[in-house]
Design an enzyme around this catalytic site. Sequence first.
Site, mmCIF file in Angstrom:
data_model
loop_
_atom_site.group_PDB
_atom_site.id
_atom_site.type_symbol
_atom_site.label_atom_id
_atom_site.label_comp_id
_atom_site.label_asym_id
_atom_site.label_seq_id
_atom_site.Cartn_x
_atom_site.Cartn_y
_atom_site.Cartn_z
ATOM 1 C CE LYS A 60 40.059 41.600 46.929
ATOM 2 N NZ LYS A 60 40.477 40.373 46.178
ATOM 3 N N GLY A 175 43.647 48.292 32.981
ATOM 4 C CA GLY A 175 44.784 49.081 33.478
ATOM 5 C C GLY A 175 46.006 48.915 32.583
HETATM 6 O O1 3DU Z 1 41.783 41.006 36.474
HETATM 7 P P1 3DU Z 1 42.840 39.930 36.598
HETATM 8 O O2 3DU Z 1 42.467 38.632 35.940
HETATM 9 O O3 3DU Z 1 44.196 40.436 36.156
HETATM 10 O O4 3DU Z 1 42.980 39.534 38.149
HETATM 11 C C1 3DU Z 1 43.117 40.468 39.162
HETATM 12 C C2 3DU Z 1 43.192 39.765 40.490
HETATM 13 O O5 3DU Z 1 43.328 40.725 41.535
HETATM 14 C C3 3DU Z 1 41.983 38.936 40.846
HETATM 15 O O6 3DU Z 1 42.429 37.849 41.651
HETATM 16 C C4 3DU Z 1 41.127 39.852 41.686
HETATM 17 O O7 3DU Z 1 40.314 39.161 42.602
HETATM 18 C C5 3DU Z 1 42.203 40.649 42.423
HETATM 19 N N1 3DU Z 1 41.817 41.990 42.822
HETATM 20 C C6 3DU Z 1 41.347 42.894 41.934
HETATM 21 O O8 3DU Z 1 41.237 42.593 40.738
HETATM 22 C C7 3DU Z 1 40.993 44.177 42.385
HETATM 23 C C8 3DU Z 1 41.137 44.521 43.657
HETATM 24 O O9 3DU Z 1 40.831 45.746 44.047
HETATM 25 C C9 3DU Z 1 41.656 43.600 44.543
HETATM 26 C C10 3DU Z 1 41.995 42.338 44.084
#
Ligand code: 3DU
Length: 211
Positions: A60, A175
């Site tokens: 980012k 989601g």
């Molecule tokens: O929530 P999860 O564990 O499925 O991970 C989502 C990943 O995507 C995590 O690395 C987070 O930093 C990244 N991410 C978001 O979750 C949301 C965003 O808007 C951008 C990146």
Amino acid sequence: MTELILSLDVLDRKQAVSIAEACAPFIDAIKVGYPLVLATGLTIASDLADLALPLIADFKVADIPNTNRLICEAVFSAGFDAVIAHGFVGADAARTCVEVAHKHSGAAYIVTEMSHPGATEFFHGGVAERLAELAVSSRADGIIAPATRPERITRLREIVGSKAIYSPGVGAQGGDIDTVARLVDGVIVGRSIYEAEDPGAEAERFSRIRR
Ligand code: 3DU
């Protein structure tokens, strides 16, 4: 077919490689962010290189153009294939990330709206739409849009057209992959896969749900 991207946010090099190996047959790319890179260094890209999957650096990136350039050069020199950058820093800074990515035959994706609840505080009210426009004018390869708000993905799709949309927020953040997979080019899944008892089996399950 909608791509499945594994977000590899674990903190141990061996564990990261073993999860990536187990998931590799079922995924299209691996996203690595600060948690893993701060724990292991950029050399994690070399450890994952044998899997021959695209590696996305989710840093980012959000700095002045010169610093963005230095960051992106380090990312691509380490072996990553793509970088995620913020657009709110302005077109000049975002464009620098795109230019460095393209110089290395890689890709750059711009965050338009994040997936967590607090993201509405600043990204709503027209900002995400402007960031999507900036992604188009900066010749970015795509955008990052929230799986937690499918209606927002639909709105941002109107702006970016056929550019790639990658979407985090499936599973742990609430989601629904079935809904989101129809709207985007790739879903990004982290905890639901890497925290599963059998990450490979979970990746396979997610890969079957894709449109
Ligand atoms: O929530 P999860 O564990 O499925 O991970 C989502 C990943 O995507 C995590 O690395 C987070 O930093 C990244 N991410 C978001 O979750 C949301 C965003 O808007 C951008 C990146």
